[in-house]
Design a protein around this motif. Structure first.
Motif, mmCIF file in Angstrom:
data_model
loop_
_atom_site.group_PDB
_atom_site.id
_atom_site.type_symbol
_atom_site.label_atom_id
_atom_site.label_comp_id
_atom_site.label_asym_id
_atom_site.label_seq_id
_atom_site.Cartn_x
_atom_site.Cartn_y
_atom_site.Cartn_z
ATOM 1 N N CYS A 48 1.760 13.918 0.387
ATOM 2 C CA CYS A 48 0.755 13.055 -0.225
ATOM 3 C C CYS A 48 1.418 12.310 -1.381
ATOM 4 O O CYS A 48 2.078 12.933 -2.212
ATOM 5 C CB CYS A 48 -0.404 13.933 -0.715
ATOM 6 N N ALA A 49 1.278 10.992 -1.446
ATOM 7 C CA ALA A 49 1.923 10.194 -2.478
ATOM 8 C C ALA A 49 1.095 10.050 -3.750
ATOM 9 O O ALA A 49 1.627 9.798 -4.824
ATOM 10 C CB ALA A 49 2.261 8.811 -1.931
ATOM 11 N N ALA A 50 -0.216 10.202 -3.636
ATOM 12 C CA ALA A 50 -1.083 10.042 -4.798
ATOM 13 C C ALA A 50 -2.335 10.884 -4.619
ATOM 14 O O ALA A 50 -2.818 11.062 -3.514
ATOM 15 C CB ALA A 50 -1.474 8.573 -4.963
ATOM 16 N N ALA A 51 -2.840 11.380 -5.720
ATOM 17 C CA ALA A 51 -4.078 12.161 -5.714
ATOM 18 C C ALA A 51 -4.738 12.021 -7.084
ATOM 19 O O ALA A 51 -4.059 11.734 -8.068
ATOM 20 C CB ALA A 51 -3.793 13.624 -5.401
ATOM 21 N N ALA A 52 -6.030 12.217 -7.147
ATOM 22 C CA ALA A 52 -6.757 12.153 -8.414
ATOM 23 C C ALA A 52 -7.807 13.246 -8.455
ATOM 24 O O ALA A 52 -8.423 13.552 -7.424
ATOM 25 C CB ALA A 52 -7.419 10.793 -8.582
ATOM 26 N N ILE A 53 -7.998 13.802 -9.615
ATOM 27 C CA ILE A 53 -9.117 14.718 -9.848
ATOM 28 C C ILE A 53 -10.285 13.843 -10.302
ATOM 29 O O ILE A 53 -10.146 13.080 -11.266
ATOM 30 C CB ILE A 53 -8.773 15.773 -10.921
ATOM 31 N N ALA A 104 8.350 3.067 4.456
ATOM 32 C CA ALA A 104 9.569 2.283 4.233
ATOM 33 C C ALA A 104 10.621 3.098 3.492
ATOM 34 O O ALA A 104 11.809 3.029 3.806
ATOM 35 C CB ALA A 104 9.236 1.003 3.455
ATOM 36 N N LEU A 105 10.191 3.894 2.519
ATOM 37 C CA LEU A 105 11.133 4.749 1.790
ATOM 38 C C LEU A 105 11.758 5.783 2.707
ATOM 39 O O LEU A 105 12.972 5.993 2.699
ATOM 40 C CB LEU A 105 10.428 5.445 0.616
ATOM 41 N N LYS A 106 10.936 6.415 3.521
ATOM 42 C CA LYS A 106 11.440 7.431 4.450
ATOM 43 C C LYS A 106 12.381 6.833 5.487
ATOM 44 O O LYS A 106 13.356 7.463 5.890
ATOM 45 C CB LYS A 106 10.282 8.147 5.144
ATOM 46 N N ALA A 107 12.108 5.606 5.907
ATOM 47 C CA ALA A 107 12.942 4.936 6.906
ATOM 48 C C ALA A 107 14.213 4.350 6.286
ATOM 49 O O ALA A 107 15.110 3.923 6.992
ATOM 50 C CB ALA A 107 12.140 3.832 7.585
ATOM 51 N N GLY A 108 14.264 4.350 4.957
ATOM 52 C CA GLY A 108 15.423 3.786 4.276
ATOM 53 C C GLY A 108 15.422 2.265 4.270
ATOM 54 O O GLY A 108 16.452 1.643 4.022
ATOM 55 N N SER A 109 14.281 1.655 4.524
ATOM 56 C CA SER A 109 14.221 0.202 4.589
ATOM 57 C C SER A 109 13.682 -0.452 3.309
ATOM 58 O O SER A 109 13.656 -1.675 3.222
ATOM 59 C CB SER A 109 13.373 -0.233 5.793
ATOM 60 N N ALA A 110 13.292 0.345 2.329
ATOM 61 C CA ALA A 110 12.803 -0.218 1.065
ATOM 62 C C ALA A 110 13.992 -0.593 0.185
ATOM 63 O O ALA A 110 14.885 0.207 -0.048
ATOM 64 C CB ALA A 110 11.910 0.786 0.345
ATOM 65 N N GLN A 111 13.983 -1.817 -0.284
ATOM 66 C CA GLN A 111 15.043 -2.294 -1.167
ATOM 67 C C GLN A 111 14.639 -2.116 -2.628
ATOM 68 O O GLN A 111 15.461 -1.828 -3.480
ATOM 69 C CB GLN A 111 15.318 -3.772 -0.872
ATOM 70 N N ARG A 112 13.356 -2.294 -2.915
ATOM 71 C CA ARG A 112 12.823 -2.183 -4.268
ATOM 72 C C ARG A 112 11.346 -1.827 -4.144
ATOM 73 O O ARG A 112 10.686 -2.286 -3.230
ATOM 74 C CB ARG A 112 12.986 -3.521 -4.983
ATOM 75 N N VAL A 113 10.828 -1.031 -5.075
ATOM 76 C CA VAL A 113 9.418 -0.634 -5.050
ATOM 77 C C VAL A 113 8.749 -1.108 -6.340
ATOM 78 O O VAL A 113 9.324 -0.984 -7.425
ATOM 79 C CB VAL A 113 9.278 0.906 -4.909
ATOM 80 N N GLY A 140 0.823 -1.202 0.000
ATOM 81 C CA GLY A 140 0.000 0.000 0.000
ATOM 82 C C GLY A 140 0.862 1.258 0.000
ATOM 83 O O GLY A 140 2.026 1.242 0.407
ATOM 84 N N THR A 141 0.286 2.336 -0.475
ATOM 85 C CA THR A 141 1.011 3.598 -0.628
ATOM 86 C C THR A 141 1.598 4.097 0.682
ATOM 87 O O THR A 141 2.775 4.452 0.751
ATOM 88 C CB THR A 141 0.079 4.676 -1.224
ATOM 89 N N LYS A 142 0.798 4.119 1.741
ATOM 90 C CA LYS A 142 1.288 4.641 3.022
ATOM 91 C C LYS A 142 2.449 3.812 3.553
ATOM 92 O O LYS A 142 3.452 4.352 4.011
ATOM 93 C CB LYS A 142 0.164 4.678 4.063
ATOM 94 N N ALA A 143 2.312 2.501 3.503
ATOM 95 C CA ALA A 143 3.363 1.621 4.022
ATOM 96 C C ALA A 143 4.642 1.742 3.204
ATOM 97 O O ALA A 143 5.747 1.759 3.755
ATOM 98 C CB ALA A 143 2.877 0.178 4.043
ATOM 99 N N VAL A 144 4.515 1.843 1.891
ATOM 100 C CA VAL A 144 5.695 1.998 1.030
ATOM 101 C C VAL A 144 6.375 3.329 1.298
ATOM 102 O O VAL A 144 7.603 3.408 1.400
ATOM 103 C CB VAL A 144 5.320 1.844 -0.465
#
Length: 68
Positions: free
Chosen positions: A61-66, A20-29, A13-17
């Motif tokens: 915010c990671a995603a938004a839609a009109i 993880a990115l902010k924490a530096g723990s994401a290896q691949r997205v 999910g967007t929030k969890a990813v």
């Protein structure tokens, strides 16, 4: 995607990813391509903070839609 499927530790999910990115723990997205194939224009922005501000938010915010 076998590596994702077999991974014991993953963010879903967007929030969890984003966490993880902010924490530096994401290896691949991974991002689903069908979101781009939906026939709706996709606009990429440089920063989550700028996108949040464009939505009237004081937070990123990671995603938004009109909507139609």
């Amino acid at each position: 995607m076998e590596d994702l499927k077999n991974s014991v530790s993953k963010a879903v999910g967007t929030k969890a990813v984003m966490r993880a990115l902010k924490a530096g723990s994401a290896q691949r997205v991974y991002v689903a391509r069908d979101i781009e194939d939906a026939g709706v224009p996709i606009r990429r922005v440089d920063e989550t903070k700028a996108l949040g501000a464009a939505c009237g938010l004081d937070i990123p915010c990671a995603a938004a839609a009109i909507l139609k």
